[in-house]
Design a protein around this motif. Structure first.
Motif, mmCIF file in Angstrom:
data_model
loop_
_atom_site.group_PDB
_atom_site.id
_atom_site.type_symbol
_atom_site.label_atom_id
_atom_site.label_comp_id
_atom_site.label_asym_id
_atom_site.label_seq_id
_atom_site.Cartn_x
_atom_site.Cartn_y
_atom_site.Cartn_z
ATOM 1 N N GLU A 41 0.816 -1.222 0.000
ATOM 2 C CA GLU A 41 0.000 0.000 0.000
ATOM 3 C C GLU A 41 0.851 1.274 0.000
ATOM 4 N N GLN A 42 2.148 1.132 0.241
ATOM 5 C CA GLN A 42 3.092 2.257 0.239
ATOM 6 C C GLN A 42 2.753 3.318 1.302
ATOM 7 N N VAL A 43 2.380 2.866 2.500
ATOM 8 C CA VAL A 43 2.070 3.766 3.608
ATOM 9 C C VAL A 43 3.362 4.077 4.358
ATOM 10 N N ASP A 44 3.629 5.360 4.541
ATOM 11 C CA ASP A 44 4.790 5.797 5.325
ATOM 12 C C ASP A 44 4.354 5.832 6.790
ATOM 13 N N LEU A 45 4.718 4.807 7.541
ATOM 14 C CA LEU A 45 4.265 4.680 8.923
ATOM 15 C C LEU A 45 4.724 5.829 9.812
ATOM 16 N N SER A 46 5.797 6.491 9.454
ATOM 17 C CA SER A 46 6.274 7.604 10.274
ATOM 18 C C SER A 46 5.321 8.799 10.207
ATOM 19 N N ARG A 47 4.428 8.812 9.220
ATOM 20 C CA ARG A 47 3.477 9.917 9.072
ATOM 21 C C ARG A 47 2.103 9.609 9.656
ATOM 22 N N VAL A 48 1.887 8.375 10.108
ATOM 23 C CA VAL A 48 0.576 7.955 10.587
ATOM 24 C C VAL A 48 0.454 8.172 12.091
ATOM 25 N N ARG A 49 -0.655 8.774 12.487
ATOM 26 C CA ARG A 49 -0.939 9.019 13.904
ATOM 27 C C ARG A 49 -2.323 8.482 14.223
ATOM 28 N N ARG A 50 -2.561 8.148 15.477
ATOM 29 C CA ARG A 50 -3.869 7.653 15.890
ATOM 30 C C ARG A 50 -4.955 8.668 15.557
ATOM 31 N N GLU A 51 -4.653 9.932 15.718
ATOM 32 C CA GLU A 51 -5.616 10.998 15.422
ATOM 33 C C GLU A 51 -6.117 10.905 13.982
ATOM 34 N N ASP A 52 -5.244 10.494 13.069
ATOM 35 C CA ASP A 52 -5.642 10.354 11.670
ATOM 36 C C ASP A 52 -6.775 9.338 11.534
ATOM 37 N N PHE A 53 -6.658 8.228 12.230
ATOM 38 C CA PHE A 53 -7.694 7.196 12.168
ATOM 39 C C PHE A 53 -8.976 7.660 12.852
ATOM 40 N N GLU A 54 -8.833 8.435 13.912
ATOM 41 C CA GLU A 54 -10.006 8.974 14.590
ATOM 42 C C GLU A 54 -10.763 9.928 13.670
ATOM 43 N N ILE A 55 -10.029 10.728 12.916
ATOM 44 C CA ILE A 55 -10.650 11.650 11.968
ATOM 45 C C ILE A 55 -11.352 10.877 10.853
ATOM 46 N N ILE A 56 -10.691 9.847 10.346
ATOM 47 C CA ILE A 56 -11.293 9.020 9.304
ATOM 48 C C ILE A 56 -12.589 8.400 9.798
ATOM 49 N N ASP A 57 -12.549 7.814 10.989
ATOM 50 C CA ASP A 57 -13.753 7.201 11.557
ATOM 51 C C ASP A 57 -14.865 8.231 11.738
ATOM 52 N N TYR A 58 -14.498 9.408 12.207
ATOM 53 C CA TYR A 58 -15.488 10.478 12.412
ATOM 54 C C TYR A 58 -16.137 10.867 11.081
ATOM 55 N N LEU A 59 -15.321 11.072 10.068
ATOM 56 C CA LEU A 59 -15.858 11.442 8.758
ATOM 57 C C LEU A 59 -16.762 10.346 8.190
ATOM 58 N N LYS A 60 -16.334 9.113 8.285
ATOM 59 C CA LYS A 60 -17.141 8.006 7.761
ATOM 60 C C LYS A 60 -18.497 7.930 8.446
ATOM 61 N N GLU A 61 -18.516 8.118 9.752
ATOM 62 C CA GLU A 61 -19.757 7.986 10.513
ATOM 63 C C GLU A 61 -20.655 9.215 10.415
ATOM 64 N N ASN A 62 -20.074 10.402 10.452
ATOM 65 C CA ASN A 62 -20.867 11.620 10.557
ATOM 66 C C ASN A 62 -21.014 12.408 9.259
ATOM 67 N N HIS A 63 -20.091 12.214 8.347
ATOM 68 C CA HIS A 63 -20.119 12.952 7.077
ATOM 69 C C HIS A 63 -19.694 12.030 5.934
ATOM 70 N N PRO A 64 -20.464 10.975 5.671
ATOM 71 C CA PRO A 64 -20.057 10.008 4.634
ATOM 72 C C PRO A 64 -19.918 10.621 3.247
ATOM 73 N N ASP A 65 -20.752 11.616 2.934
ATOM 74 C CA ASP A 65 -20.638 12.259 1.615
ATOM 75 C C ASP A 65 -19.318 13.012 1.488
ATOM 76 N N LEU A 66 -18.930 13.709 2.542
ATOM 77 C CA LEU A 66 -17.653 14.430 2.537
ATOM 78 C C LEU A 66 -16.500 13.438 2.431
ATOM 79 N N TYR A 67 -16.589 12.341 3.167
ATOM 80 C CA TYR A 67 -15.538 11.314 3.117
ATOM 81 C C TYR A 67 -15.389 10.786 1.691
ATOM 82 N N LYS A 68 -16.510 10.454 1.044
ATOM 83 C CA LYS A 68 -16.466 9.929 -0.323
ATOM 84 C C LYS A 68 -15.925 10.963 -1.298
ATOM 85 N N SER A 69 -16.298 12.211 -1.084
ATOM 86 C CA SER A 69 -15.804 13.284 -1.937
ATOM 87 C C SER A 69 -14.289 13.442 -1.803
#
Length: 103
Positions: A58-86
């Protein structure tokens, strides 16, 4: 052979990336000798397989990944799915443009 192993062989992935064993395995915290054993058919633990997939497939640079990033992704998916898809479409379009420019 497990389904995951059918998807990719670590030796093939490493060779396609043009990396030696030391470079390839060190990126995911595995020694060269440990990686060599996995490439020779030894059973690879699931966490190592997942790190290999994330970093080298997947070519993910693990040094750039933070837990907050996943929390934001989860928030967008649950609360703003249209924005996430966009946003997802915008990223894919940008990747396509980058590939076109490289060609």
């Amino acid at each position: 052979m497990k389904i995951f192993e059918k998807l990719f062989n670590p030796r093939e992935v490493r060779r396609k990336l043009g990396m030696n064993q030391q470079e390839f395995w060190t990126k995911i915290g595995v020694t060269q000798s440990g990686g060599s054993r996995y490439e020779s058919g030894r059973n690879m633990p699931k966490p190592v397989r997942e790190l290999l997939r994330l970093v080298h497939v997947e070519q993910v640079d693990l040094s750039r990944v933070r837990r907050e990033d996943f929390e934001i992704i989860d928030y967008l998916k649950e609360n703003h799915p249209d924005l996430y898809k966009s946003l997802q479409k915008a990223v894919k379009a940008q990747e396509g443009e980058s590939k076109d420019e490289a060609a």
